[in-house]
Design a protein around this motif. Sequence first.
Motif, PDB file in Angstrom:
ATOM      1  N   GLY A 168      14.931 -12.498   6.397  1.00 53.81           N
ATOM      2  CA  GLY A 168      15.346 -13.544   5.590  1.00 53.81           C
ATOM      3  C   GLY A 168      15.257 -15.044   6.491  1.00 53.81           C
ATOM      4  N   LYS A 169      15.151 -14.727   7.955  1.00 49.68           N
ATOM      5  CA  LYS A 169      15.059 -16.000   8.854  1.00 49.68           C
ATOM      6  C   LYS A 169      13.989 -16.890   8.484  1.00 49.68           C
ATOM      7  CE  LYS A 169      14.377 -15.354  13.336  1.00 49.68           C
ATOM      8  NZ  LYS A 169      14.601 -15.007  14.649  1.00 49.68           N
ATOM      9  N   GLY A 170      13.132 -16.560   7.721  1.00 48.73           N
ATOM     10  CA  GLY A 170      11.899 -17.316   7.166  1.00 48.73           C
ATOM     11  C   GLY A 170      12.561 -18.519   6.174  1.00 48.73           C
ATOM     12  N   TRP A 171      13.725 -18.210   5.721  1.00 45.74           N
ATOM     13  CA  TRP A 171      14.141 -18.987   4.602  1.00 45.74           C
ATOM     14  C   TRP A 171      15.384 -19.676   4.948  1.00 45.74           C
ATOM     15  CZ3 TRP A 171      11.767 -14.291   3.919  1.00 45.74           C
ATOM     16  CH2 TRP A 171      10.770 -14.418   2.788  1.00 45.74           C
ATOM     17  N   THR A 172      16.338 -18.996   5.421  1.00 41.98           N
ATOM     18  CA  THR A 172      17.868 -19.322   6.026  1.00 41.98           C
ATOM     19  C   THR A 172      17.902 -18.974   7.549  1.00 41.98           C
ATOM     20  OG1 THR A 172      18.894 -17.260   5.542  1.00 41.98           O
ATOM     21  CG2 THR A 172      18.745 -18.860   3.691  1.00 41.98           C
ATOM     22  N   PRO A 173      18.787 -19.853   8.105  1.00 43.98           N
ATOM     23  CA  PRO A 173      18.932 -19.633   9.648  1.00 43.98           C
ATOM     24  C   PRO A 173      19.798 -18.422   9.883  1.00 43.98           C
ATOM     25  CG  PRO A 173      20.426 -21.430   8.738  1.00 43.98           C
ATOM     26  CD  PRO A 173      19.655 -20.848   7.734  1.00 43.98           C
ATOM     27  N   GLN A 174      19.336 -17.217   9.425  1.00 41.50           N
ATOM     28  CA  GLN A 174      19.777 -15.983   9.717  1.00 41.50           C
ATOM     29  C   GLN A 174      18.870 -14.719   9.976  1.00 41.50           C
ATOM     30  OE1 GLN A 174      22.864 -12.717   7.266  1.00 41.50           O
ATOM     31  NE2 GLN A 174      21.941 -14.586   6.295  1.00 41.50           N
ATOM     32  N   ASN A 175      18.991 -14.194  11.221  1.00 41.49           N
ATOM     33  CA  ASN A 175      18.198 -12.901  11.334  1.00 41.49           C
ATOM     34  C   ASN A 175      18.963 -11.636  10.660  1.00 41.49           C
ATOM     35  OD1 ASN A 175      16.244 -11.378  12.632  1.00 41.49           O
ATOM     36  ND2 ASN A 175      17.550 -10.466  14.088  1.00 41.49           N
ATOM     37  N   ARG A 176      18.115 -11.574   9.413  1.00 45.17           N
ATOM     38  CA  ARG A 176      18.511 -10.574   8.336  1.00 45.17           C
ATOM     39  C   ARG A 176      17.376  -9.786   7.974  1.00 45.17           C
ATOM     40  NH1 ARG A 176      23.395 -10.425   5.765  1.00 45.17           N
ATOM     41  NH2 ARG A 176      23.529  -9.081   4.034  1.00 45.17           N
ATOM     42  N   GLU A 177      17.179  -8.525   8.391  1.00 46.92           N
ATOM     43  CA  GLU A 177      15.955  -7.794   8.010  1.00 46.92           C
ATOM     44  C   GLU A 177      16.420  -6.675   7.067  1.00 46.92           C
ATOM     45  OE1 GLU A 177      12.745  -7.405  11.454  1.00 46.92           O
ATOM     46  OE2 GLU A 177      14.782  -6.629  12.239  1.00 46.92           O
ATOM     47  N   ARG A 178      15.547  -6.831   6.019  1.00 47.50           N
ATOM     48  CA  ARG A 178      16.168  -6.034   4.853  1.00 47.50           C
ATOM     49  C   ARG A 178      14.561  -5.300   4.229  1.00 47.50           C
ATOM     50  NH1 ARG A 178      20.311  -6.347   6.641  1.00 47.50           N
ATOM     51  NH2 ARG A 178      22.240  -6.526   5.674  1.00 47.50           N
ATOM     52  N   ILE A 179      14.694  -4.138   3.832  1.00 45.70           N
ATOM     53  CA  ILE A 179      13.511  -3.237   3.124  1.00 45.70           C
ATOM     54  C   ILE A 179      13.370  -3.659   1.755  1.00 45.70           C
ATOM     55  CG2 ILE A 179      14.472  -1.085   2.888  1.00 45.70           C
ATOM     56  CD1 ILE A 179      11.810  -0.112   3.679  1.00 45.70           C
ATOM     57  N   LEU A 180      12.288  -3.982   1.267  1.00 46.95           N
ATOM     58  CA  LEU A 180      12.066  -4.112  -0.357  1.00 46.95           C
ATOM     59  C   LEU A 180      11.216  -2.858  -0.726  1.00 46.95           C
ATOM     60  CD1 LEU A 180      11.822  -8.065  -0.531  1.00 46.95           C
ATOM     61  CD2 LEU A 180      13.640  -6.629  -0.542  1.00 46.95           C
ATOM     62  N   ILE A 181      11.518  -2.609  -1.876  1.00 42.92           N
ATOM     63  CA  ILE A 181      10.750  -1.391  -2.210  1.00 42.92           C
ATOM     64  C   ILE A 181      10.292  -1.668  -3.733  1.00 42.92           C
ATOM     65  CG2 ILE A 181      10.431   1.085  -2.992  1.00 42.92           C
ATOM     66  CD1 ILE A 181      12.691   1.558  -1.055  1.00 42.92           C
ATOM     67  N   VAL A 182       9.165  -1.980  -4.125  1.00 40.72           N
ATOM     68  CA  VAL A 182       8.536  -2.331  -5.352  1.00 40.72           C
ATOM     69  C   VAL A 182       7.863  -1.141  -5.921  1.00 40.72           C
ATOM     70  CG1 VAL A 182       7.026  -4.062  -6.555  1.00 40.72           C
ATOM     71  CG2 VAL A 182       8.595  -5.022  -4.702  1.00 40.72           C
ATOM     72  N   GLY A 183       7.944  -0.933  -7.250  1.00 46.91           N
ATOM     73  CA  GLY A 183       7.155  -0.010  -7.947  1.00 46.91           C
ATOM     74  C   GLY A 183       6.636  -0.544  -9.233  1.00 46.91           C
ATOM     75  N   PHE A 184       5.524  -0.299  -9.629  1.00 46.38           N
ATOM     76  CA  PHE A 184       4.783  -0.432 -10.878  1.00 46.38           C
ATOM     77  C   PHE A 184       4.642   0.831 -11.539  1.00 46.38           C
ATOM     78  CE2 PHE A 184       4.427  -4.820  -9.158  1.00 46.38           C
ATOM     79  CZ  PHE A 184       4.687  -5.458 -10.218  1.00 46.38           C
ATOM     80  N   ARG A 185       4.898   1.067 -12.969  1.00 42.76           N
ATOM     81  CA  ARG A 185       4.620   2.198 -13.512  1.00 42.76           C
ATOM     82  C   ARG A 185       3.056   2.425 -13.648  1.00 42.76           C
ATOM     83  NH1 ARG A 185       7.096   1.342 -19.059  1.00 42.76           N
ATOM     84  NH2 ARG A 185       5.026   0.573 -19.556  1.00 42.76           N
ATOM     85  N   GLU A 186       2.431   1.202 -13.805  1.00 46.65           N
ATOM     86  CA  GLU A 186       0.811   1.513 -14.004  1.00 46.65           C
ATOM     87  C   GLU A 186       0.309   0.613 -12.758  1.00 46.65           C
ATOM     88  OE1 GLU A 186      -0.101   3.076 -16.273  1.00 46.65           O
ATOM     89  OE2 GLU A 186       1.571   3.032 -17.514  1.00 46.65           O
ATOM     90  N   PRO A 187      -1.335   1.069 -12.609  1.00 44.80           N
ATOM     91  CA  PRO A 187      -1.919   0.618 -11.427  1.00 44.80           C
ATOM     92  C   PRO A 187      -1.781  -1.161 -11.424  1.00 44.80           C
ATOM     93  CG  PRO A 187      -3.166   2.299 -12.215  1.00 44.80           C
ATOM     94  CD  PRO A 187      -2.048   1.955 -13.508  1.00 44.80           C
ATOM     95  N   THR A 188      -1.573  -1.741 -10.395  1.00 44.02           N
ATOM     96  CA  THR A 188      -1.652  -3.069 -10.420  1.00 44.02           C
ATOM     97  C   THR A 188      -2.533  -3.793  -9.023  1.00 44.02           C
ATOM     98  OG1 THR A 188      -0.222  -5.058 -10.116  1.00 44.02           O
ATOM     99  CG2 THR A 188       0.672  -3.141  -9.109  1.00 44.02           C
ATOM    100  N   THR A 189      -2.490  -4.878  -9.225  1.00 40.24           N
ATOM    101  CA  THR A 189      -3.343  -5.524  -7.850  1.00 40.24           C
ATOM    102  C   THR A 189      -2.281  -6.058  -7.101  1.00 40.24           C
ATOM    103  OG1 THR A 189      -3.648  -7.543  -9.341  1.00 40.24           O
ATOM    104  CG2 THR A 189      -5.540  -5.928  -9.161  1.00 40.24           C
TER     105      THR A 189
END
Length: 358
Positions: A168-189
């Motif tokens: 999150g440090k790219g947006w606010t002045p805080q070192n905050r690392e988080r994992i994002l998991i994204v899933g799509f039901r069908e194939p996607t680009t």
Amino acid sequence: MNASDTHDFTFADLFAGIGGIRRAFEGAGGRCVFTSEWNKFAMETYRANFTKDESRSDHSFVGDITGITPRAVKKHDVLLGGFPCQPFSIAGVSKKNALGRAHGFADPTQGTLFFNVKEIIAAKRPAAFLLENVKNLKSHDRGRTFEIIEDQLRDKLGYHLQSRVVNGKGWTPQNRERILIVGFREPTTFNLNTLDLPAPESGPKVDKILHRKGEPLIPHDAGRYFDPRTGRVDPKYTLTENLWTYLQDYAAKHRAAGNGFGFGLVRPGMTTRTLSARYFKDGSEILIEQRGLRPRRLTPRECARLMGFPDDFIIPVSDTQAYRQFGNSVVVPAIVDVANAMRPHIVSALAASSDRVA
């Protein structure tokens, strides 16, 4: 912030907290039709900021997600959820180890909540989902925890899965690392790992979120945190002499033992450590230097800014509850960028499908 009457997709907001993920996906054209949050104080803040939900016939609000069946969850196009991270966080694992208690999926309460998410995805088959958790989720139990998650979502449910650790440090002045998991039901680009996101080293500094003289008065704060005429923050946020002495002695003891524990003293041109839900206890991870005075905690409004919430965000709860809520939330602008990137792929998937939720 309230959803408009027109929308491109619907979503369910699980483990909703104070609505940080919701804000991002509403801004990307979504409409929330289902909210689940068990904490009554978080619900108070959530409802204060999403007031039209109470009168909307297409929106359902439930408490503990474990108290309902997946069938009872309203059908939706996109599932969102920052499922509880304490069983996987570094601090949470250390605390549980010290107490001789289970962590991760062995945790008999919070650790099982991922499986509630999985069962809802299996029952409702949304076109896409976004899950958020601490960075340590990926390495917890030597990677086995994340392997289980991937197996359940990708191999068992058939979703096209991607993950990325975002700071999150790219947006606010805080070192905050988080994992994002994204899933799509069908194939996607869609490609989470090639998204052009702000570099952590180019982000803003803490002076951008601090109260200052001449700052416009926020009506719903009612002068609760500082005096805009003088720029003086309420003295109650300055550490007491006893607490400041204790924190200095504690840090010195750990330095002598070769440990890195201690308080985080911040000046205007710096960035902060990660804001945690325990901030209300002593504020030690983020202390603002004050010339000629002992350091002070951030005010709840400054915490809101540190998490990327705008000043129109209402804070109706006590300072203690506000600190817990912002410490458990997401860096909103980071989720905004991901939501906006996901949007065209969600819309495209729904256009090709016959089961879009109206």
